[in-house]
Design a protein around this motif. Structure first.
Motif, PDB file in Angstrom:
ATOM      1  N   ARG A 200      -2.945   8.407   1.411  1.00 40.39           N
ATOM      2  CA  ARG A 200      -2.570   7.011   1.706  1.00 40.39           C
ATOM      3  C   ARG A 200      -1.231   6.745   2.121  1.00 40.39           C
ATOM      4  O   ARG A 200      -1.206   5.610   2.856  1.00 40.39           O
TER       5      ARG A 200
ATOM      6  N   ALA B 150       0.744   3.941  -2.977  1.00 35.74           N
ATOM      7  CA  ALA B 150       0.601   5.386  -2.915  1.00 35.74           C
ATOM      8  C   ALA B 150       1.777   6.285  -3.486  1.00 35.74           C
ATOM      9  O   ALA B 150       1.259   7.162  -4.048  1.00 35.74           O
TER      10      ALA B 150
ATOM     11  N   GLU C 143       0.718  -1.258  -0.006  1.00 34.56           N
ATOM     12  CA  GLU C 143      -0.047   0.046  -0.004  1.00 34.56           C
ATOM     13  C   GLU C 143       0.958   1.251  -0.106  1.00 34.56           C
ATOM     14  O   GLU C 143       0.493   2.345  -0.774  1.00 34.56           O
TER      15      GLU C 143
END
Length: 150
Positions: A74, A41, A37
């Motif tokens: 994010r 991002a 993740e």
């Protein structure tokens, strides 16, 4: 500005939205999901930055700001969770303690880039992007075979 965040690697996969409580132990799969993740991002930010011309105007920077802000959020969430997590697997825990602060630094730089873009401050945007590129390079070096986090 194009390509400055290249090299973070990885493919984004679904990630649990549950916040990691500081100090809680996570599975290796959850940790790797958090890392993916964080990488996704930074890639999202890089895509927004790559879409800008080499010498963007203040208006072009402001137009990129919402996408950069979303990518920064994010990145901040993933970095916060990587920092909060702990792993029983000592190899991954060593990696986490090495790269966690680097991801926090990258998230901070992406937030600075988003703020600069929102303000239309092209000079500050360039500086934040350059700082983010340095952090991305440090992450890449740390996670490369033989790097400090391998």
């Amino acid at each position: 500005m194009a390509g400055l965040l290249a090299g973070c690697g990885g493919t984004p996969e679904p990630l649990s939205t549950a916040e990691v409580t500081p100090g809680s132990t996570v599975t290796p799969a959850r940790y790797l999901g958090l890392v993916r993740e964080a990488v996704a991002a930074s890639r999202a930010a890089a895509i927004r930055l790559d879409a800008l011309p080499v010498a963007p105007t203040a208006q072009q920077a402001r137009k990129a700001a919402p996408g950069l802000s979303a990518a920064a959020l994010r990145s901040e969430a993933a970095a916060r969770q990587i920092s909060a997590a702990r792993l029983d697997d000592q190899r991954l825990e060593r990696q986490r303690t090495t790269v966690g602060p680097l991801y926090v630094g990258l998230a901070d730089d992406l937030r600075a880039a988003a703020r600069a873009a929102t303000a239309g401050d092209v000079r500050a945007l360039r500086e934040a992007v350059a700082d983010a590129a340095v952090q991305a390079g440090r992450i890449h070096e740390a996670t490369a075979p033989g790097g400090s986090a391998s």
